[in-house]
Design a protein around this motif. Structure first.
Motif, short mmCIF file in Angstrom:
data_model
loop_
_atom_site.label_atom_id
_atom_site.label_comp_id
_atom_site.label_asym_id
_atom_site.label_seq_id
_atom_site.Cartn_x
_atom_site.Cartn_y
_atom_site.Cartn_z
N SER A 300 6.42 -30.17 -26.76
CA SER A 300 7.31 -29.60 -25.74
C SER A 300 8.57 -28.99 -26.35
CB SER A 300 7.71 -30.69 -24.74
OG SER A 300 6.58 -31.25 -24.13
N ALA A 301 8.64 -28.92 -27.67
CA ALA A 301 9.85 -28.43 -28.33
C ALA A 301 10.17 -26.99 -27.92
CB ALA A 301 9.71 -28.53 -29.85
N ARG A 302 9.15 -26.16 -27.82
CA ARG A 302 9.38 -24.75 -27.45
C ARG A 302 9.94 -24.64 -26.03
NH1 ARG A 302 8.30 -19.61 -28.70
NH2 ARG A 302 7.65 -18.17 -27.05
N SER A 303 9.41 -25.45 -25.11
CA SER A 303 9.90 -25.41 -23.72
C SER A 303 11.37 -25.84 -23.66
CB SER A 303 9.05 -26.33 -22.84
OG SER A 303 7.71 -25.90 -22.82
N VAL A 304 11.72 -26.87 -24.42
CA VAL A 304 13.11 -27.34 -24.44
C VAL A 304 14.03 -26.26 -25.03
CG1 VAL A 304 14.69 -29.07 -25.36
CG2 VAL A 304 12.42 -29.76 -24.55
N ASP A 305 13.56 -25.59 -26.09
CA ASP A 305 14.37 -24.52 -26.70
C ASP A 305 14.59 -23.38 -25.71
OD1 ASP A 305 14.58 -25.90 -29.05
OD2 ASP A 305 12.89 -24.88 -30.02
N MET A 306 13.55 -23.04 -24.94
CA MET A 306 13.70 -21.99 -23.93
C MET A 306 14.71 -22.40 -22.85
SD MET A 306 9.76 -20.74 -23.41
CE MET A 306 10.20 -19.71 -22.03
N LEU A 307 14.64 -23.67 -22.45
CA LEU A 307 15.59 -24.17 -21.44
C LEU A 307 17.01 -24.12 -21.98
CD1 LEU A 307 16.11 -25.49 -18.70
CD2 LEU A 307 15.63 -27.71 -19.75
N LYS A 308 17.20 -24.50 -23.24
CA LYS A 308 18.53 -24.45 -23.86
C LYS A 308 19.06 -23.02 -23.88
CE LYS A 308 18.14 -28.48 -26.91
NZ LYS A 308 18.09 -28.92 -28.33
N GLU A 309 18.19 -22.07 -24.22
CA GLU A 309 18.61 -20.67 -24.28
C GLU A 309 19.04 -20.17 -22.91
OE1 GLU A 309 19.62 -17.12 -25.90
OE2 GLU A 309 19.02 -18.94 -26.97
N MET A 310 18.30 -20.55 -21.87
CA MET A 310 18.68 -20.17 -20.50
C MET A 310 20.06 -20.71 -20.14
SD MET A 310 15.20 -21.23 -18.55
CE MET A 310 13.63 -21.07 -19.39
N LEU A 311 20.26 -21.99 -20.44
CA LEU A 311 21.54 -22.63 -20.10
C LEU A 311 22.69 -22.02 -20.88
CD1 LEU A 311 20.23 -26.30 -20.03
CD2 LEU A 311 20.83 -24.91 -18.05
N CYS A 312 22.44 -21.66 -22.13
CA CYS A 312 23.50 -21.05 -22.95
C CYS A 312 23.94 -19.71 -22.37
CB CYS A 312 23.02 -20.88 -24.39
SG CYS A 312 22.94 -22.43 -25.32
N GLN A 313 22.98 -18.94 -21.82
CA GLN A 313 23.35 -17.66 -21.21
C GLN A 313 24.32 -17.89 -20.04
OE1 GLN A 313 22.44 -14.83 -22.70
NE2 GLN A 313 21.43 -16.19 -24.16
N ARG A 314 24.06 -18.93 -19.26
CA ARG A 314 24.96 -19.24 -18.15
C ARG A 314 26.31 -19.70 -18.66
NH1 ARG A 314 23.43 -23.98 -14.21
NH2 ARG A 314 21.46 -22.86 -14.14
N TYR A 315 26.30 -20.51 -19.73
CA TYR A 315 27.57 -21.02 -20.27
C TYR A 315 28.38 -19.91 -20.93
CZ TYR A 315 27.40 -25.91 -19.15
OH TYR A 315 27.44 -27.10 -18.47
N PHE A 316 27.72 -18.88 -21.46
CA PHE A 316 28.47 -17.73 -21.96
C PHE A 316 29.27 -17.10 -20.83
CE2 PHE A 316 25.06 -17.03 -25.43
CZ PHE A 316 25.74 -17.91 -26.27
N MET A 317 28.66 -17.03 -19.65
CA MET A 317 29.37 -16.48 -18.49
C MET A 317 30.54 -17.38 -18.10
SD MET A 317 27.93 -15.62 -14.67
CE MET A 317 27.56 -17.34 -14.34
N TYR A 318 30.32 -18.72 -18.13
CA TYR A 318 31.41 -19.66 -17.81
C TYR A 318 32.58 -19.45 -18.77
CZ TYR A 318 28.14 -22.45 -14.96
OH TYR A 318 27.26 -22.89 -14.02
N ILE A 319 32.28 -19.37 -20.06
CA ILE A 319 33.32 -19.23 -21.08
C ILE A 319 34.06 -17.91 -20.91
CG2 ILE A 319 33.75 -19.02 -23.56
CD1 ILE A 319 31.27 -20.86 -23.96
N HIS A 320 33.30 -16.86 -20.62
CA HIS A 320 33.91 -15.54 -20.43
C HIS A 320 34.87 -15.56 -19.24
CE1 HIS A 320 34.32 -11.21 -20.25
NE2 HIS A 320 33.92 -11.21 -19.00
N ARG A 321 34.45 -16.14 -18.14
CA ARG A 321 35.31 -16.20 -16.95
C ARG A 321 36.54 -17.07 -17.22
NH1 ARG A 321 33.04 -16.81 -11.15
NH2 ARG A 321 35.11 -15.93 -10.87
N SER A 322 36.36 -18.15 -17.96
CA SER A 322 37.49 -19.02 -18.28
C SER A 322 38.50 -18.33 -19.18
CB SER A 322 37.00 -20.31 -18.94
OG SER A 322 36.10 -21.01 -18.10
N ASN A 323 37.99 -17.53 -20.13
CA ASN A 323 38.89 -16.82 -21.05
C ASN A 323 39.75 -15.79 -20.34
OD1 ASN A 323 37.93 -18.29 -23.20
ND2 ASN A 323 36.45 -16.73 -23.85
#
Length: 473
Positions: A300-323
């Motif tokens: 399941s390592a690939r599925s977890v990596d895909m999930l992490k990548e999805m979440l990171c895209q959202r967190y990039f938006m969070y960080i951008h809005r916070s900045n």
């Protein structure tokens, strides 16, 4: 013979002064069956709403609510259907308002409304459902979405004065119940349909997660905010302090989004954000035990990596809005790094631990070995000179780029890539959902996932409340 609905319309489209008590009393049962908003209200209150409400009939593609505007009324759909759209790529309410006005001005010229320019479609409301009440509940009274009719629609309009004396208590109680704190991380929520608002109080992360914050200070001190040397007046200091501790709206989530996954992946004990369902939603709930059983394996390592990548895209938006504001996003950056580069975090922890364990004896032993190797290298070089052998000498003692700087550089590079994609390739409001859609969970692959319909309040900023019930917020 006219239908009962035509009788309802004939009463509420009259001027208020011409609506009799008998006519309003006769309609109470119909309104209670039509909308859940009136089911728990006393008969006198429902009658008051019927007597003083406003009837509104509108055609298809009419924009009833504009995102960014101030709101002073809520709507109940008596007949028809409306769709809700959210612009997510603008920095503030003023920019959102200007963008929506341009879209509507163009629609007036073209005599056709292009809904894709109003943002991401997050929900469709049907008969009996209410919308527009969030602006009445919140202090800033700002509309969080644009609402467009899908067909000819009949609406009951409740202004602020009528709202305050009739349905306010019901709606505010539901709204605050969805934002209660107190529950630890127990589930991951997969939204199949609906709409949810994500709110975060980033100033509380330091006290909410003292162990992880301490870890951040030890191994990545360069990530902490620096003093920019600006001297603020006492009033400005107070305003910045108030703003930094205020819950901040990070985004609105739609279908195929995931809530609570960051906490499970990183290992947080309480929810990081408050996620409030603002429309009736279908949610798949996966317990942390089942997540560990299904995904903590090599296959399941690939599925977890895909999930992490999805979440990171959202967190990039969070960080951008916070900045863009005075809010400090240090903790969100660290969590993003932990998801992106687990190995570097492990290496930094190991180096910090070895550094603390390095004794005086270890120092002299390392110095002795170094001097011995230096002497041997000098002997070999002298011998090669005597034999007239050409050689190339590489200074291997020069340090490589430190792991901490490498991690921060990589984060900044990924943030730059995300910003370029957001401005160019992706249409407004889809920077996160693009990735979530590709990783949409299937019911068959998660046999122990419980199907919760009409779920609410997926997570909480200070600890995370999870409730599953109908909400029309």
């Amino acid at each position: 013979m006219p239908s009962f609905y035509e009788k309802v319309v004939s009463v509420i489209e009259k001027p208020e002064s011409l609506r009799t008590d008998f006519e309003c009393q006769e309609l109470i049962a119909w309104f209670r069956n039509k909308s859940s908003l009136f089911k728990t209200l006393k008969s006198d209150i429902v009658k008051d709403v019927i007597r003083h409400c406003i009837f509104m009939r509108t055609n298809e593609d009419n924009v009833i609510i504009r995102q960014g505007d101030s709101g002073d009324r809520l709507y109940v759909i008596l007949k028809g259907r409306v769709s809700i759209y959210v612009v997510q790529d603008k920095e503030n309410d003023q920019e959102i308002r200007q963008h929506v006005e341009k879209v509507l001005a163009k629609a007036k010229i073209d005599k056709s409304l292009d809904r894709t320019h109003l943002g991401q479609h997050v929900w469709t409301s049907n008969e009996g459902q209410a919308f527009g009440e969030v602006a009445l509940i919140k202090e800033d009274c700002v509309r969080t979405a644009s609402v467009v009719t899908d067909e000819e629609t009949d609406l009951m309009v409740v202004d602020r004065a009528l709202y305050n004396r009739s349905v306010r208590d019901v709606l505010e109680r539901e709204f605050h119940e969805k934002t209660e704190f107190g529950q630890p991380v127990e589930n991951i929520f997969f939204m199949l349909r609906g709409e949810a608002e994500v709110i975060a109080d980033q100033a509380s992360h330091k006290t909410q997660y003292p162990e992880i914050w301490g870890e951040l200070q030890r191994i990545l001190p360069d990530l902490l905010p620096r003093d920019n040397g600006i001297n603020y007046t006492p009033y400005e200091t107070l305003q910045r302090r108030r703003t930094s501790h205020r819950p901040y709206q990070m985004c609105l989530l739609g279908a195929n989004e995931v809530v609570g996954a960051v906490e499970v992946i990183v290992g947080l004990k309480t929810y990081l954000e408050t996620t409030t369902v603002t429309r009736e939603s279908d949610v798949l709930v996966l317990s942390t035990n089942n997540y560990n059983r299904l995904f903590n394996r090599k296959s399941s390592a690939r599925s977890v990596d895909m999930l992490k990548e999805m979440l990171c895209q959202r967190y990039f938006m969070y960080i951008h809005r916070s900045n863009l504001s005075v809010i400090d996003a240090t903790f969100l950056k660290y969590l993003t790094i932990k998801m992106l580069d687990t190995e570097s975090i492990k290496l930094l922890k190991t180096r910090h631990r070895k550094k603390n364990e390095f004794t005086e004896h270890d120092f002299y032993e390392a110095y002795r070995i170094f001097k011995k190797m230096e002497k041997e290298n000098d002997s070999i070089i002298n011998l090669m000179k005597i034999l007239d052998i050409n050689f190339l000498f590489f200074d291997t003692t020069l340090p490589e780029l430190e792991t901490s700087k490498k991690v921060l550089t990589d984060l900044e590079y990924r943030m730059t890539q995300w910003r370029e994609r957001s401005k160019g390739e992706e249409r407004p409001g889809t920077s996160t959902s693009k990735y979530i859609t590709n990783g949409k969970p299937r019911r068959k692959s998660c046999p122990d996932v419980s199907h919760k319909k009409r779920g609410t309040s997926a997570s909480s900023q200070k600890s995370g409340t999870s409730r599953h019930k109908t909400t029309n917020s």
